[in-house]
Every structure is written in C-alpha cells, then in structure tokens.
Design an enzyme around this catalytic site. Structure first.
Site, mmCIF file in Angstrom:
data_model
loop_
_atom_site.group_PDB
_atom_site.id
_atom_site.type_symbol
_atom_site.label_atom_id
_atom_site.label_comp_id
_atom_site.label_asym_id
_atom_site.label_seq_id
_atom_site.Cartn_x
_atom_site.Cartn_y
_atom_site.Cartn_z
ATOM 1 N N ASP A 82 10.666 -17.224 2.156
ATOM 2 C CA ASP A 82 11.013 -16.591 0.885
ATOM 3 C C ASP A 82 12.454 -16.078 0.949
ATOM 4 O OD1 ASP A 82 10.527 -15.642 -1.706
ATOM 5 O OD2 ASP A 82 9.884 -13.684 -0.965
ATOM 6 N N HIS A 83 13.254 -16.412 -0.042
ATOM 7 C CA HIS A 83 14.655 -15.962 -0.115
ATOM 8 C C HIS A 83 15.446 -16.343 1.129
ATOM 9 C CE1 HIS A 83 14.273 -13.787 -3.884
ATOM 10 N NE2 HIS A 83 13.165 -13.248 -3.433
ATOM 11 N N ASP A 104 17.572 -19.310 -2.147
ATOM 12 C CA ASP A 104 17.968 -18.414 -3.237
ATOM 13 C C ASP A 104 19.479 -18.455 -3.424
ATOM 14 O OD1 ASP A 104 18.475 -16.448 -5.062
ATOM 15 O OD2 ASP A 104 17.513 -14.831 -3.942
ATOM 16 N N GLU A 134 15.809 -20.987 -7.329
ATOM 17 C CA GLU A 134 15.814 -19.903 -8.313
ATOM 18 C C GLU A 134 17.027 -20.022 -9.219
ATOM 19 O OE1 GLU A 134 15.962 -14.995 -8.462
ATOM 20 O OE2 GLU A 134 14.988 -15.998 -6.776
ATOM 21 N N HIS A 202 8.920 -14.070 -9.248
ATOM 22 C CA HIS A 202 9.146 -13.118 -8.164
ATOM 23 C C HIS A 202 8.966 -11.713 -8.732
ATOM 24 C CE1 HIS A 202 11.251 -15.681 -4.968
ATOM 25 N NE2 HIS A 202 10.829 -16.526 -5.900
ATOM 26 N N GLY A 203 8.668 -10.749 -7.860
ATOM 27 C CA GLY A 203 8.440 -9.396 -8.352
ATOM 28 C C GLY A 203 7.165 -9.297 -9.172
ATOM 29 N N GLY A 204 6.146 -10.032 -8.775
ATOM 30 C CA GLY A 204 4.915 -10.084 -9.555
ATOM 31 C C GLY A 204 4.112 -8.806 -9.560
ATOM 32 N N THR A 228 4.950 -5.696 -3.153
ATOM 33 C CA THR A 228 4.884 -4.237 -3.232
ATOM 34 C C THR A 228 3.456 -3.733 -3.413
ATOM 35 O OG1 THR A 228 7.114 -4.167 -4.156
ATOM 36 C CG2 THR A 228 5.750 -2.222 -4.475
#
Length: 279
Positions: A82-83, A104, A134, A202-204, A228
C-alpha cells in the site's frame, strides 16, 4: 484457497457487485486476526503493508508473514503493498513475494503519474501480479488536504497507465476516526461512467457503513481500504488487557487478548462489503 493477486479478487467483485476489504496491517496480531475474520465470513481479504508498517517491519519479512497466512487460509488472500512511493519500493515488494503493488504518484503531475505508474504496472504484469494506481490526492485528517479526482483525468489515467485498480479522491480522507462525512456520489458516478476499471477508496474508515455497502453494490468501487477503524479496535483491546492486570509484563500473553476483539471488528467490516460465499 491460498495466495492470489488483486486482480483475482477484484474481477469477480467488479462483475458481481460487491467489494473486498483492503485491511491495513501493522503487525502479526492484526494480520492474523484479519485472516481469521475473512475465514469466518468466507470472504476474500487483502492484507496491506503501508508506509508505517514498513518502517516497523522490513518488506521481505512482511512478505513471508503474508504468504504464510495465505498458504494456510481457506479463503483467497492478497499480499498488497500500500502506498509504494518509488519504483524501488515496488521492486522490493515484488521480490519479497507480494502479489499486488500500489504505486502512489498522486502528488505528481498527471502525465508523470501515468508514466511512472505504467512502468510499475508493466513490471508487475511481467511477474504475473497486479498493480493499483491513484489519481487525485487523498488527504489526511488533520494534515494535508485532498485534491479531488477529475473524472476526465481518471479516464485518461485508467486508459494509459494499465492499472488493474484505480484509487480515487472523492471526499475520502486518510486517518479519519469518525463516520460523519461521506463520499461525493455524483463524482463517483461520473468517474464510473468514464472508466472500466475497479475503483478503490482509501481512507475507508471515515465512510458510513450504509454507504460502503450501497456503493459496493451499485458502482465500480470494489475495494475499500480500512485501517483506522481496526487500529482503534486493537488499541482499545490492548488497553483493556494491560489495565486488567498492571503487574503483567509478558507481551505474548497480553497481545493474545487483542485477537478476538480485532477479529470481531474485521468481520463486521468484511460482512458489509457483500461478498458471496467463496466456492
């Protein structure tokens, strides 16, 4: 079932109208709980190693951990970078046994992002694995602001980069602890009509559960990254375990008590994406 690529799990999700959880790992305890949750729900899972995870544990070690879990799992498991911010990041992940690379380049000018992502995609495909890119920058809660995805740029990126999945910025924010926001559905549908590639959020963790379920069913969003929300479950379980007996010092004993709560939280996340039982 065992280790698979991102394309392996997202193609049926795209065709059948559901999503797969990209669950952000930080260590053995959470990644083991995520696989147990996926098995309990009989659904695929994407184990993700992001920058903070890689700072703590080297990619070659993470690759072995992911592959060990996948080899012993009864459901499809993706080992996902990821990233990745550089070609070198992605090459090390590939050499470490990852089956999916997310490059990314979202902070870069569009053409540079396309060109650099295309090189990663070419490397990944030559090795028989997948690539996620992305377009549009997803910001951070309390940090960098987002730069929303332009639908026309998304169409160009999807066509020219060769990615198997495309992350977009449509009101989502990394590290968001509440679900008071929500995604820009008009922008999502514009992007959806102009592209034919699985979309990624992302940031779901900041996306309301109902919206996750509905967008997974109704749009080309096939992957939600959740970090998170699950880290909060782990932190609460760890705090409870430590506070129950302040005299304990054996971390293995303490960490064992995080498994059930994190597995339960991950099961709830996975269930909301609507994947049918795995055959």
């Amino acid at each position: 079932m065992t280790l698979v690529t991102l394309k392996d799990v997202l193609t049926p999700a795209y065709n059948q109208g559901y999503a797969v959880g990209g669950l952000v790992t930080l260590g053995w305890e959470d990644m083991r709980a995520y696989v147990a949750a996926a098995e309990a729900e009989n659904a695929p899972v994407i184990l993700q190693a992001g920058p903070s995870c890689r700072e703590h544990t080297p990619l070659p070690v993470l690759g072995k951990m992911f592959r060990h879990l996948a080899d012993n799992a009864s459901v499809p498991v993706v080992a996902h970078l990821d990233h990745g911010y550089t070609f070198e990041d992605c090459k090390i992940a590939l050499d470490s046994g990852f089956t999916s690379l997310m490059f990314d380049g979202s902070r870069k000018p569009l053409q540079q992002n396309i060109d650099e992502t295309a090189a990663i995609a070419e490397m990944a495909h030559a090795a028989g694995i997948s690539c996620e890119g992305e377009v549009g920058f997803v910001g951070y809660s309390g940090g960098e602001g987002s730069n929303g995805t332009d639908p026309a740029e998304a169409a160009q990126f999807a066509k020219e980069s060769g990615v198997d999945a495309m992350a977009i910025s449509v009101g989502n924010v990394h590290l968001q602890e509440n679900k008071e926001g929500g995604l820009d559905e008009d922008r999502i549908r514009q992007i959806d009509t102009m592209t034919e590639v699985p979309l990624v959020i992302h940031g779901g963790s900041g996306v309301p559960i109902e919206q996750r379920t509905r967008l997974a069913r109704e749009t080309s969003i096939c992957k939600f990254n959740i970090g998170t929300e699950l880290r909060m479950a782990f932190g609460a379980a760890l705090r409870d375990a430590v506070n129950q007996d302040p005299s304990r010092f054996d971390r293995v004993t303490i960490l064992k008590e995080t498994h059930a709560p994190v597995e339960a939280a991950a099961r709830a996340v996975i269930r909301a994406f609507g994947a049918p039982p795995q055959g």
